[in-house]
Write a protein that holds these residues in place. Structure first.
Motif, short mmCIF file in Angstrom:
data_model
loop_
_atom_site.label_atom_id
_atom_site.label_comp_id
_atom_site.label_asym_id
_atom_site.label_seq_id
_atom_site.Cartn_x
_atom_site.Cartn_y
_atom_site.Cartn_z
N ARG A 146 3.88 0.06 9.12
CA ARG A 146 3.93 1.52 9.17
C ARG A 146 4.37 2.12 7.85
N GLY A 147 4.76 1.26 6.89
CA GLY A 147 5.20 1.77 5.60
C GLY A 147 6.61 2.34 5.69
N GLU A 177 0.87 -1.19 0.00
CA GLU A 177 0.00 0.00 0.00
C GLU A 177 0.90 1.23 0.00
N HIS A 178 0.79 2.01 -1.06
CA HIS A 178 1.58 3.24 -1.18
C HIS A 178 0.68 4.35 -1.67
N HIS A 179 1.01 5.57 -1.27
CA HIS A 179 0.19 6.72 -1.66
C HIS A 179 1.03 7.79 -2.36
N ASN A 180 2.11 7.35 -2.98
CA ASN A 180 3.01 8.30 -3.63
C ASN A 180 3.63 7.66 -4.87
N VAL A 229 3.71 10.34 4.23
CA VAL A 229 2.34 9.82 4.22
C VAL A 229 1.59 10.21 5.50
N TYR A 230 2.31 10.43 6.59
CA TYR A 230 1.65 10.79 7.86
C TYR A 230 0.89 12.11 7.75
N PRO A 231 1.55 13.23 7.39
CA PRO A 231 0.77 14.48 7.28
C PRO A 231 -0.28 14.43 6.16
#
Length: 377
Positions: free
Chosen positions: A128-129, A65-68, A134-136
Protein backbone atom coordinates in the motif's frame (compact mmCIF):
# COMPACT_ATOMS: atom_id res chain seq x y z
CA UNK A 1 11.05 -39.78 -3.53
CA UNK A 2 12.31 -36.60 -1.82
CA UNK A 3 15.99 -37.59 -1.63
CA UNK A 4 17.18 -35.85 -4.83
CA UNK A 5 15.77 -32.53 -3.65
CA UNK A 6 19.02 -31.18 -2.22
CA UNK A 7 21.05 -31.77 -5.35
CA UNK A 8 19.21 -30.09 -8.21
CA UNK A 9 18.75 -26.51 -7.03
CA UNK A 10 22.28 -25.20 -7.30
CA UNK A 11 21.98 -22.92 -10.31
CA UNK A 12 21.77 -19.22 -9.53
CA UNK A 13 18.11 -18.97 -10.52
CA UNK A 14 17.02 -21.97 -8.45
CA UNK A 15 18.15 -22.04 -4.85
CA UNK A 16 16.75 -22.69 -1.38
CA UNK A 17 17.22 -19.00 -0.54
CA UNK A 18 17.45 -15.88 -2.64
CA UNK A 19 19.65 -12.97 -1.63
CA UNK A 20 19.42 -9.55 -3.15
CA UNK A 21 18.96 -5.84 -2.69
CA UNK A 22 16.07 -3.43 -2.81
CA UNK A 23 16.13 0.28 -3.50
CA UNK A 24 13.61 2.90 -2.46
CA UNK A 25 15.15 5.29 -4.99
CA UNK A 26 15.52 8.30 -2.71
CA UNK A 27 17.36 11.37 -4.01
CA UNK A 28 19.18 12.54 -0.89
CA UNK A 29 22.04 15.07 -0.54
CA UNK A 30 25.32 13.59 0.66
CA UNK A 31 25.60 14.96 4.23
CA UNK A 32 29.41 14.80 4.16
CA UNK A 33 29.77 17.29 1.31
CA UNK A 34 26.27 18.64 0.59
CA UNK A 35 26.29 17.28 -2.95
CA UNK A 36 22.74 16.76 -4.23
CA UNK A 37 22.48 14.22 -7.08
CA UNK A 38 20.05 14.91 -9.93
CA UNK A 39 17.11 12.64 -10.66
CA UNK A 40 18.90 11.51 -13.81
CA UNK A 41 21.99 10.55 -11.82
CA UNK A 42 19.94 8.64 -9.28
CA UNK A 43 17.99 6.69 -11.92
CA UNK A 44 21.22 5.74 -13.70
CA UNK A 45 22.78 4.82 -10.34
CA UNK A 46 19.93 2.40 -9.61
CA UNK A 47 20.60 0.69 -12.94
CA UNK A 48 24.34 0.48 -12.19
CA UNK A 49 23.54 -1.03 -8.79
CA UNK A 50 21.28 -3.67 -10.34
CA UNK A 51 23.98 -4.62 -12.87
CA UNK A 52 26.51 -4.85 -10.04
CA UNK A 53 24.13 -7.10 -8.10
CA UNK A 54 24.18 -9.61 -10.94
CA UNK A 55 27.94 -9.28 -11.37
CA UNK A 56 28.63 -10.18 -7.72
CA UNK A 57 26.26 -13.17 -7.79
CA UNK A 58 23.16 -11.85 -6.04
CA UNK A 59 19.79 -13.28 -7.04
CA UNK A 60 17.33 -10.37 -6.84
CA UNK A 61 17.08 -6.65 -7.53
CA UNK A 62 13.90 -4.95 -6.35
CA UNK A 63 12.76 -1.37 -6.84
CA UNK A 64 10.20 0.59 -4.88
CA UNK A 65 7.35 2.56 -6.43
CA UNK A 66 6.93 6.19 -5.41
CA UNK A 67 5.14 9.10 -7.03
CA UNK A 68 6.54 11.96 -5.00
CA UNK A 69 9.87 13.71 -4.43
CA UNK A 70 12.48 12.94 -3.21
CA UNK A 71 11.96 9.52 -4.85
CA UNK A 72 12.47 8.64 -8.54
CA UNK A 73 11.09 5.13 -9.23
CA UNK A 74 7.58 6.06 -10.39
CA UNK A 75 7.61 3.48 -13.21
CA UNK A 76 9.05 0.16 -11.99
CA UNK A 77 8.33 -1.84 -15.14
CA UNK A 78 10.16 0.71 -17.31
CA UNK A 79 13.24 0.49 -15.11
CA UNK A 80 13.08 -3.29 -14.73
CA UNK A 81 12.56 -3.79 -18.45
CA UNK A 82 15.69 -1.75 -19.14
CA UNK A 83 17.63 -3.80 -16.57
CA UNK A 84 16.23 -7.05 -17.99
CA UNK A 85 17.83 -6.26 -21.34
CA UNK A 86 21.24 -5.91 -19.69
CA UNK A 87 21.17 -8.93 -17.34
CA UNK A 88 20.86 -12.68 -17.71
CA UNK A 89 20.11 -14.26 -14.35
CA UNK A 90 18.92 -11.53 -12.00
CA UNK A 91 15.34 -11.85 -10.77
CA UNK A 92 13.63 -8.48 -11.22
CA UNK A 93 11.15 -7.58 -8.54
CA UNK A 94 9.44 -4.67 -6.90
CA UNK A 95 9.87 -3.60 -3.32
CA UNK A 96 6.34 -2.26 -3.61
CA UNK A 97 3.78 -2.34 -6.38
CA UNK A 98 0.94 -0.09 -5.26
CA UNK A 99 -2.02 -2.43 -5.44
CA UNK A 100 -4.24 0.29 -3.97
CA UNK A 101 -3.78 3.14 -6.43
CA UNK A 102 -2.76 1.33 -9.63
CA UNK A 103 -5.48 -0.11 -11.82
CA UNK A 104 -5.24 -3.91 -11.52
CA UNK A 105 -5.84 -4.21 -15.28
CA UNK A 106 -2.74 -2.10 -15.93
CA UNK A 107 -0.70 -4.10 -13.39
CA UNK A 108 -1.77 -7.33 -15.09
CA UNK A 109 -0.69 -6.05 -18.51
CA UNK A 110 2.51 -4.29 -17.48
CA UNK A 111 3.98 -7.13 -15.45
CA UNK A 112 2.97 -9.82 -17.94
CA UNK A 113 4.75 -7.80 -20.64
CA UNK A 114 7.83 -7.47 -18.42
CA UNK A 115 7.67 -11.20 -17.69
CA UNK A 116 7.88 -11.99 -21.42
CA UNK A 117 10.72 -9.53 -22.02
CA UNK A 118 12.70 -10.93 -19.07
CA UNK A 119 12.00 -14.59 -19.95
CA UNK A 120 10.24 -15.13 -16.64
CA UNK A 121 12.75 -13.42 -14.33
CA UNK A 122 10.01 -11.37 -12.69
CA UNK A 123 8.03 -11.33 -9.51
CA UNK A 124 6.42 -8.50 -7.59
CA UNK A 125 5.59 -7.36 -4.12
CA UNK A 126 2.16 -5.92 -3.49
CA UNK A 127 1.90 -3.11 -0.98
CA UNK A 128 0.00 0.00 0.00
CA UNK A 129 3.06 2.25 0.13
CA UNK A 130 3.82 4.77 2.85
CA UNK A 131 2.64 8.01 1.25
CA UNK A 132 -0.92 9.01 2.12
CA UNK A 133 -1.39 11.72 -0.56
CA UNK A 134 -0.81 9.17 -3.35
CA UNK A 135 -4.44 8.03 -2.96
CA UNK A 136 -6.15 11.25 -4.12
CA UNK A 137 -3.45 11.75 -6.79
CA UNK A 138 -4.75 8.56 -8.38
CA UNK A 139 -8.42 9.16 -7.63
CA UNK A 140 -8.73 6.93 -4.56
CA UNK A 141 -9.64 7.35 -0.88
CA UNK A 142 -6.99 6.43 1.69
CA UNK A 143 -9.72 5.36 4.11
CA UNK A 144 -10.42 2.49 1.72
CA UNK A 145 -6.76 1.37 1.62
CA UNK A 146 -7.25 -2.17 2.91
CA UNK A 147 -10.47 -2.68 0.91
CA UNK A 148 -8.75 -1.45 -2.26
CA UNK A 149 -5.85 -3.83 -1.65
CA UNK A 150 -8.23 -6.77 -1.27
CA UNK A 151 -10.51 -6.03 -4.21
CA UNK A 152 -7.78 -5.00 -6.64
CA UNK A 153 -5.66 -8.04 -5.90
CA UNK A 154 -8.61 -10.43 -6.23
CA UNK A 155 -9.23 -8.98 -9.70
CA UNK A 156 -5.53 -9.09 -10.64
CA UNK A 157 -5.38 -12.80 -9.85
CA UNK A 158 -8.38 -13.50 -12.07
CA UNK A 159 -6.94 -11.43 -14.93
CA UNK A 160 -3.79 -13.55 -14.88
CA UNK A 161 -5.56 -16.90 -14.46
CA UNK A 162 -8.70 -16.58 -16.61
CA UNK A 163 -8.62 -15.87 -20.34
CA UNK A 164 -11.97 -14.06 -20.29
CA UNK A 165 -13.09 -12.13 -17.21
CA UNK A 166 -16.52 -10.82 -16.24
CA UNK A 167 -16.19 -8.78 -13.08
CA UNK A 168 -17.91 -6.13 -11.01
CA UNK A 169 -16.66 -4.44 -7.84
CA UNK A 170 -16.77 -1.24 -5.80
CA UNK A 171 -13.75 0.71 -6.97
CA UNK A 172 -13.54 0.53 -10.76
CA UNK A 173 -15.84 0.12 -13.75
CA UNK A 174 -17.08 -3.43 -14.45
CA UNK A 175 -15.38 -5.70 -16.96
CA UNK A 176 -17.35 -7.70 -19.51
CA UNK A 177 -15.68 -10.39 -21.59
CA UNK A 178 -12.27 -8.80 -20.94
CA UNK A 179 -8.96 -10.47 -21.81
CA UNK A 180 -5.77 -9.03 -20.37
CA UNK A 181 -2.88 -9.10 -22.86
CA UNK A 182 -0.29 -10.43 -23.11
CA UNK A 183 -1.19 -13.60 -21.24
CA UNK A 184 1.35 -14.61 -18.56
CA UNK A 185 4.44 -16.39 -19.90
CA UNK A 186 3.90 -20.16 -20.12
CA UNK A 187 0.47 -19.63 -18.56
CA UNK A 188 2.30 -19.01 -15.27
CA UNK A 189 1.63 -15.68 -13.53
CA UNK A 190 4.52 -13.93 -11.77
CA UNK A 191 4.98 -14.96 -8.14
CA UNK A 192 3.46 -12.43 -5.76
CA UNK A 193 4.75 -11.38 -2.36
CA UNK A 194 2.55 -9.25 -0.11
CA UNK A 195 4.71 -6.67 1.59
CA UNK A 196 3.63 -5.33 4.94
CA UNK A 197 5.25 -3.86 8.00
CA UNK A 198 2.30 -3.30 10.27
CA UNK A 199 -0.96 -4.66 8.80
CA UNK A 200 -2.26 -8.08 9.92
CA UNK A 201 -4.85 -7.84 7.13
CA UNK A 202 -2.08 -8.05 4.52
CA UNK A 203 -0.47 -11.04 6.23
CA UNK A 204 -3.92 -12.64 6.14
CA UNK A 205 -4.31 -11.81 2.45
CA UNK A 206 -0.96 -13.47 1.63
CA UNK A 207 -1.97 -16.52 3.67
CA UNK A 208 -5.43 -16.77 2.09
CA UNK A 209 -4.01 -17.01 -1.44
CA UNK A 210 -0.94 -19.05 -0.50
CA UNK A 211 1.30 -16.25 -1.75
CA UNK A 212 4.58 -15.06 -0.23
CA UNK A 213 4.74 -12.68 2.74
CA UNK A 214 7.56 -10.14 2.78
CA UNK A 215 8.02 -8.44 6.11
CA UNK A 216 10.16 -5.41 5.39
CA UNK A 217 11.28 -5.21 8.98
CA UNK A 218 13.91 -2.49 8.61
CA UNK A 219 12.37 -0.19 11.22
CA UNK A 220 10.88 -2.77 13.55
CA UNK A 221 12.05 -4.77 16.57
CA UNK A 222 12.38 -8.53 16.48
CA UNK A 223 9.27 -9.33 18.51
CA UNK A 224 7.02 -7.45 16.04
CA UNK A 225 8.57 -9.29 13.09
CA UNK A 226 8.13 -12.63 14.86
CA UNK A 227 4.44 -11.93 15.54
CA UNK A 228 3.67 -10.89 11.96
CA UNK A 229 5.46 -13.86 10.38
CA UNK A 230 3.93 -16.33 12.85
CA UNK A 231 0.46 -14.93 12.08
CA UNK A 232 1.06 -15.42 8.36
CA UNK A 233 2.41 -18.96 8.81
CA UNK A 234 -0.51 -19.94 11.05
CA UNK A 235 -3.10 -18.56 8.64
CA UNK A 236 -1.31 -20.11 5.63
CA UNK A 237 -1.84 -23.51 7.24
CA UNK A 238 -5.42 -22.61 8.24
CA UNK A 239 -6.27 -21.92 4.58
CA UNK A 240 -5.02 -25.35 3.57
CA UNK A 241 -1.85 -24.50 1.68
CA UNK A 242 0.45 -26.67 3.79
CA UNK A 243 2.11 -26.67 7.16
CA UNK A 244 3.21 -23.35 8.72
CA UNK A 245 6.85 -24.20 7.94
CA UNK A 246 6.00 -24.44 4.24
CA UNK A 247 4.85 -20.83 3.94
CA UNK A 248 6.99 -18.51 1.79
CA UNK A 249 8.66 -15.74 3.82
CA UNK A 250 10.95 -12.86 2.89
CA UNK A 251 12.71 -10.30 5.09
CA UNK A 252 14.30 -6.91 4.60
CA UNK A 253 17.48 -5.64 6.17
CA UNK A 254 19.99 -2.80 6.10
CA UNK A 255 23.75 -3.09 6.26
CA UNK A 256 26.87 -0.97 5.97
CA UNK A 257 30.21 -2.75 6.10
CA UNK A 258 33.90 -2.11 6.26
CA UNK A 259 36.68 -4.55 7.10
CA UNK A 260 37.01 -2.86 10.48
CA UNK A 261 33.71 -2.32 12.31
CA UNK A 262 34.84 1.01 13.84
CA UNK A 263 35.53 2.33 10.33
CA UNK A 264 32.05 1.27 9.23
CA UNK A 265 30.40 3.09 12.13
CA UNK A 266 32.48 6.23 11.64
CA UNK A 267 31.80 6.37 7.89
CA UNK A 268 28.09 5.60 8.08
CA UNK A 269 27.17 7.79 11.08
CA UNK A 270 26.73 11.10 9.20
CA UNK A 271 24.50 9.37 6.64
CA UNK A 272 22.42 7.79 9.38
CA UNK A 273 22.16 11.00 11.38
CA UNK A 274 20.83 12.98 8.41
CA UNK A 275 18.81 10.35 6.57
CA UNK A 276 15.24 11.42 5.73
CA UNK A 277 13.87 8.10 6.95
CA UNK A 278 15.50 7.82 10.36
CA UNK A 279 17.79 10.79 10.90
CA UNK A 280 17.40 13.15 13.85
CA UNK A 281 15.82 10.39 15.95
CA UNK A 282 17.29 7.49 17.92
CA UNK A 283 21.08 7.20 17.84
CA UNK A 284 22.80 4.83 15.44
CA UNK A 285 23.60 2.55 18.38
CA UNK A 286 19.98 2.51 19.60
CA UNK A 287 18.64 1.88 16.13
CA UNK A 288 21.12 -0.93 15.50
CA UNK A 289 20.14 -2.58 18.76
CA UNK A 290 16.38 -2.39 18.11
CA UNK A 291 16.15 -3.10 14.36
CA UNK A 292 17.95 -5.26 11.75
CA UNK A 293 20.28 -2.39 10.78
CA UNK A 294 23.83 -3.76 11.01
CA UNK A 295 26.82 -1.43 10.72
CA UNK A 296 30.11 -3.22 11.13
CA UNK A 297 32.33 -5.93 9.72
CA UNK A 298 31.20 -8.57 7.20
CA UNK A 299 31.32 -11.15 10.00
CA UNK A 300 28.93 -9.07 12.12
CA UNK A 301 26.52 -8.84 9.17
CA UNK A 302 26.72 -12.61 8.69
CA UNK A 303 26.01 -13.34 12.35
CA UNK A 304 23.17 -10.83 12.56
CA UNK A 305 21.48 -12.06 9.38
CA UNK A 306 21.77 -15.71 10.44
CA UNK A 307 20.02 -14.79 13.69
CA UNK A 308 16.87 -13.85 11.74
CA UNK A 309 16.13 -17.55 11.33
CA UNK A 310 15.80 -17.88 15.10
CA UNK A 311 12.63 -15.79 15.17
CA UNK A 312 11.02 -16.38 11.73
CA UNK A 313 12.13 -19.96 10.97
CA UNK A 314 13.66 -21.05 7.66
CA UNK A 315 12.75 -18.53 5.00
CA UNK A 316 13.17 -17.96 1.27
CA UNK A 317 14.30 -14.40 0.48
CA UNK A 318 16.59 -11.89 2.14
CA UNK A 319 16.87 -8.41 0.63
CA UNK A 320 19.17 -5.64 1.86
CA UNK A 321 18.75 -1.88 1.54
CA UNK A 322 22.14 -0.41 0.64
CA UNK A 323 21.74 2.64 -1.62
CA UNK A 324 20.00 5.22 0.53
CA UNK A 325 20.60 8.27 2.71
CA UNK A 326 22.84 9.98 0.14
CA UNK A 327 25.55 7.30 0.00
CA UNK A 328 27.67 7.87 -3.12
CA UNK A 329 27.34 5.32 -5.91
CA UNK A 330 31.03 4.40 -5.56
CA UNK A 331 30.45 3.48 -1.91
CA UNK A 332 27.34 1.44 -2.70
CA UNK A 333 29.20 -0.53 -5.36
CA UNK A 334 31.96 -1.24 -2.82
CA UNK A 335 29.31 -2.47 -0.41
CA UNK A 336 27.93 -4.81 -3.07
CA UNK A 337 31.41 -6.24 -3.68
CA UNK A 338 31.69 -7.06 0.03
CA UNK A 339 28.16 -8.47 0.12
CA UNK A 340 28.69 -10.67 -2.92
CA UNK A 341 32.21 -11.84 -2.14
CA UNK A 342 32.34 -12.14 1.63
CA UNK A 343 28.82 -12.27 3.04
CA UNK A 344 26.31 -14.01 0.77
CA UNK A 345 28.43 -17.11 0.02
CA UNK A 346 28.69 -17.74 3.77
CA UNK A 347 24.99 -17.05 4.30
CA UNK A 348 24.04 -19.53 1.54
CA UNK A 349 26.16 -22.21 3.15
CA UNK A 350 25.07 -21.54 6.74
CA UNK A 351 21.36 -21.18 5.98
CA UNK A 352 21.46 -24.53 4.17
CA UNK A 353 22.71 -26.30 7.31
CA UNK A 354 19.84 -27.97 9.10
CA UNK A 355 17.28 -26.69 6.61
CA UNK A 356 14.50 -29.31 6.60
CA UNK A 357 13.85 -31.00 3.25
CA UNK A 358 10.17 -29.98 3.29
CA UNK A 359 10.89 -26.25 3.54
CA UNK A 360 10.17 -24.93 0.02
CA UNK A 361 12.91 -23.43 -2.09
CA UNK A 362 12.60 -19.80 -3.10
CA UNK A 363 10.05 -19.54 -5.93
CA UNK A 364 11.20 -18.98 -9.52
CA UNK A 365 9.37 -19.00 -12.83
CA UNK A 366 10.80 -22.44 -13.55
CA UNK A 367 9.62 -23.97 -10.27
CA UNK A 368 6.18 -22.36 -10.55
CA UNK A 369 5.77 -23.54 -14.12
CA UNK A 370 6.82 -27.08 -13.18
CA UNK A 371 4.36 -27.08 -10.29
CA UNK A 372 1.59 -25.94 -12.63
CA UNK A 373 2.36 -28.70 -15.13
CA UNK A 374 2.26 -31.30 -12.36
CA UNK A 375 -1.08 -30.08 -11.04
CA UNK A 376 -2.58 -29.97 -14.53
CA UNK A 377 -1.43 -33.49 -15.38
Amino acid sequence: MTAPRKHHHRRNEEAPMQFGIFSVGDVTPDPTNGRDPSEHERIKAMVAIALKAEEVGLDVFATGEHHNPPFVPSSPTTMLGFIAARTEKLILSTATTLITTNDPVKIAEDYAMLQHLADGRVDLMMGRGNTGPVYPWFGQDIRQGINLAKENYALLRRLWREDVVDWEGRFRTPLQGFTSTPRPLDGTPPFVWHGSIRSPEIAEQAAYYGDGFFHNNIFWPTDHTRRMVQLYRRRYAHHGHGRPEEAIVGLGGQVFMRKNSQDAVREFRPYFDNAPVYGHGPSLEEFTEQTPLTVGSPQQVIERTLSFREFVGDYQRQLFLMDHAGLPLKTVLEQLDILGEEVVPVLRKEFAIGRPADVPDAPTHETLRARGEVSAA
